[in-house]
Design a protein around this motif. Structure first.
Motif, PDB file in Angstrom:
ATOM      1  N   ASP A  84       0.808  -1.227   0.000  1.00  0.00           N
ATOM      2  CA  ASP A  84       0.000   0.000   0.000  1.00  0.00           C
ATOM      3  C   ASP A  84       0.842   1.279   0.000  1.00  0.00           C
ATOM      4  O   ASP A  84       0.303   2.383   0.083  1.00  0.00           O
ATOM      5  CB  ASP A  84      -1.006   0.011   1.149  1.00  0.00           C
ATOM      6  CG  ASP A  84      -0.370  -0.059   2.522  1.00  0.00           C
ATOM      7  OD1 ASP A  84       0.876   0.016   2.618  1.00  0.00           O
ATOM      8  OD2 ASP A  84      -1.116  -0.192   3.506  1.00  0.00           O
ATOM      9  N   ARG A  85       2.150   1.148  -0.130  1.00  0.00           N
ATOM     10  CA  ARG A  85       2.998   2.346  -0.252  1.00  0.00           C
ATOM     11  C   ARG A  85       3.095   2.833  -1.701  1.00  0.00           C
ATOM     12  O   ARG A  85       3.692   3.868  -1.960  1.00  0.00           O
ATOM     13  CB  ARG A  85       4.399   2.060   0.302  1.00  0.00           C
ATOM     14  CG  ARG A  85       4.388   1.902   1.821  1.00  0.00           C
ATOM     15  CD  ARG A  85       5.736   1.509   2.337  1.00  0.00           C
ATOM     16  NE  ARG A  85       5.998   0.112   1.977  1.00  0.00           N
ATOM     17  CZ  ARG A  85       7.059  -0.582   2.362  1.00  0.00           C
ATOM     18  NH1 ARG A  85       7.986  -0.007   3.104  1.00  0.00           N
ATOM     19  NH2 ARG A  85       7.213  -1.837   2.009  1.00  0.00           N
ATOM     20  N   ILE A  86       2.487   2.099  -2.636  1.00  0.00           N
ATOM     21  CA  ILE A  86       2.399   2.581  -4.020  1.00  0.00           C
ATOM     22  C   ILE A  86       1.368   3.699  -4.035  1.00  0.00           C
ATOM     23  O   ILE A  86       0.202   3.482  -3.699  1.00  0.00           O
ATOM     24  CB  ILE A  86       1.962   1.458  -4.987  1.00  0.00           C
ATOM     25  CG1 ILE A  86       2.966   0.324  -5.008  1.00  0.00           C
ATOM     26  CG2 ILE A  86       1.763   2.026  -6.392  1.00  0.00           C
ATOM     27  CD1 ILE A  86       2.510  -0.874  -5.846  1.00  0.00           C
ATOM     28  N   LEU A  87       1.787   4.883  -4.395  1.00  0.00           N
ATOM     29  CA  LEU A  87       0.874   6.016  -4.419  1.00  0.00           C
ATOM     30  C   LEU A  87       0.357   6.234  -5.839  1.00  0.00           C
ATOM     31  O   LEU A  87       1.125   6.376  -6.777  1.00  0.00           O
ATOM     32  CB  LEU A  87       1.576   7.284  -3.922  1.00  0.00           C
ATOM     33  CG  LEU A  87       2.107   7.219  -2.493  1.00  0.00           C
ATOM     34  CD1 LEU A  87       2.807   8.524  -2.130  1.00  0.00           C
ATOM     35  CD2 LEU A  87       0.986   6.925  -1.509  1.00  0.00           C
ATOM     36  N   TYR A  88      -0.944   6.282  -5.964  1.00  0.00           N
ATOM     37  CA  TYR A  88      -1.588   6.498  -7.259  1.00  0.00           C
ATOM     38  C   TYR A  88      -1.691   8.004  -7.503  1.00  0.00           C
ATOM     39  O   TYR A  88      -2.764   8.594  -7.427  1.00  0.00           O
ATOM     40  CB  TYR A  88      -2.967   5.836  -7.275  1.00  0.00           C
ATOM     41  CG  TYR A  88      -2.921   4.320  -7.399  1.00  0.00           C
ATOM     42  CD1 TYR A  88      -3.421   3.704  -8.533  1.00  0.00           C
ATOM     43  CD2 TYR A  88      -2.391   3.517  -6.403  1.00  0.00           C
ATOM     44  CE1 TYR A  88      -3.403   2.319  -8.670  1.00  0.00           C
ATOM     45  CE2 TYR A  88      -2.351   2.142  -6.524  1.00  0.00           C
ATOM     46  CZ  TYR A  88      -2.855   1.551  -7.661  1.00  0.00           C
ATOM     47  OH  TYR A  88      -2.829   0.182  -7.795  1.00  0.00           O
ATOM     48  N   THR A  89      -0.546   8.630  -7.775  1.00  0.00           N
ATOM     49  CA  THR A  89      -0.504  10.063  -8.030  1.00  0.00           C
ATOM     50  C   THR A  89       0.301  10.333  -9.294  1.00  0.00           C
ATOM     51  O   THR A  89       1.239   9.602  -9.613  1.00  0.00           O
ATOM     52  CB  THR A  89       0.155  10.828  -6.862  1.00  0.00           C
ATOM     53  OG1 THR A  89       1.490  10.331  -6.680  1.00  0.00           O
ATOM     54  CG2 THR A  89      -0.625  10.670  -5.579  1.00  0.00           C
ATOM     55  N   CYS A  90      -0.067  11.388 -10.004  1.00  0.00           N
ATOM     56  CA  CYS A  90       0.637  11.754 -11.232  1.00  0.00           C
ATOM     57  C   CYS A  90       1.867  12.586 -10.920  1.00  0.00           C
ATOM     58  O   CYS A  90       1.905  13.313  -9.932  1.00  0.00           O
ATOM     59  CB  CYS A  90      -0.290  12.547 -12.151  1.00  0.00           C
ATOM     60  SG  CYS A  90      -1.499  11.514 -12.972  1.00  0.00           S
ATOM     61  N   GLY A  91       2.852  12.482 -11.807  1.00  0.00           N
ATOM     62  CA  GLY A  91       4.073  13.278 -11.690  1.00  0.00           C
ATOM     63  C   GLY A  91       4.397  13.942 -13.011  1.00  0.00           C
ATOM     64  O   GLY A  91       3.536  14.073 -13.889  1.00  0.00           O
ATOM     65  N   ASP A  92       5.630  14.331 -13.172  1.00  0.00           N
ATOM     66  CA  ASP A  92       6.071  15.031 -14.381  1.00  0.00           C
ATOM     67  C   ASP A  92       6.152  14.112 -15.601  1.00  0.00           C
ATOM     68  O   ASP A  92       6.213  14.602 -16.730  1.00  0.00           O
ATOM     69  CB  ASP A  92       7.446  15.672 -14.161  1.00  0.00           C
ATOM     70  CG  ASP A  92       7.398  16.800 -13.141  1.00  0.00           C
ATOM     71  OD1 ASP A  92       6.307  17.377 -12.946  1.00  0.00           O
ATOM     72  OD2 ASP A  92       8.446  17.099 -12.542  1.00  0.00           O
ATOM     73  N   ASN A  93       6.199  12.813 -15.379  1.00  0.00           N
ATOM     74  CA  ASN A  93       6.292  11.836 -16.462  1.00  0.00           C
ATOM     75  C   ASN A  93       5.288  10.713 -16.228  1.00  0.00           C
ATOM     76  O   ASN A  93       4.922  10.436 -15.077  1.00  0.00           O
ATOM     77  CB  ASN A  93       7.704  11.231 -16.517  1.00  0.00           C
ATOM     78  CG  ASN A  93       8.728  12.216 -16.996  1.00  0.00           C
ATOM     79  OD1 ASN A  93       8.740  12.571 -18.172  1.00  0.00           O
ATOM     80  ND2 ASN A  93       9.591  12.677 -16.104  1.00  0.00           N
TER      81      ASN A  93
END
Length: 190
Positions: A31-40
């Motif tokens: 659950d440490r995988i964060l479903y968030t967008c970044g620069d790429n």
């Protein structure tokens, strides 16, 4: 093409700024995988059970991937010409590079994903040929080339955690579009 139609239909419901493409047979185990967008664009599934908890090849971009809406549009979404299983993830990796993004794996150390056992899908019979052709038509074949008569929404149901869309795709019309690209003098390698 299913991913592109899903994107279009989702955007009709709400203007999302971040989208996740998630294979149904891959489940995150950390659950440490964060479903968030970044620069790429980012691949979140970096250690997949069915591949011995590794990535099957360096430029793999499948499993669980995430894009900002802007990034997804910049790469022209997924190719529409791949039917059956295989190689569309390769082409998306190529599109990311062609659009001058880097393939990101920000949570590599946490990207452990289990594999759900299921009957294998039929491999696309022309997937290697489509991969070869995609380099010359990627700016045309994709998100911005979906035309209304290529698919029909048969049913749409809003569930508590997702939206279920049942659609019909006219593969013949989609392939006619491919022929039109080639006939218009697009550079296609022989």
């Amino acid at each position: 093409m299913l991913i592109n139609t899903g994107f279009i239909e989702a955007m009709k419901d709400m203007k999302y700024d971040c989208i996740v493409i998630h294979d149904v047979d891959i489940l995150a185990e950390d659950d440490r995988i964060l479903y968030t967008c970044g620069d790429n664009p980012a691949q979140l599934s970096t250690k997949i059970q069915k591949y011995g908890y590794s990535i099957p090849f360096k430029r793999n971009f499948g499993g669980i991937v995430i894009f900002s809406t802007e990034q997804f549009k910049a790469i022209n979404g997924y190719p529409n010409q791949f039917f059956g299983w295989g190689r569309e993830d390769h082409e998306v990796s190529n599109r990311i590079r062609r659009a001058h993004y880097n393939l990101s794996r920000p949570f590599h150390q946490y990207g452990h994903c289990g594999s759900v056992q299921h009957q294998k899908a039929t491999k696309g019979t022309d997937r290697l040929e489509m991969l070869r052709i995609s380099e010359s038509i990627w700016e045309k074949d994709g998100l911005f080339d979906l035309f209304d008569h290529a698919y029909t929404i048969l049913e749409k149901q809003t569930k508590p955690l997702y939206v279920w869309i049942y659609r019909d795709i006219d593969m013949k019309k989609v392939r006619q579009k491919l022929v039109s690209y080639i006939n218009k003098g697009r550079k296609v390698h022989k």
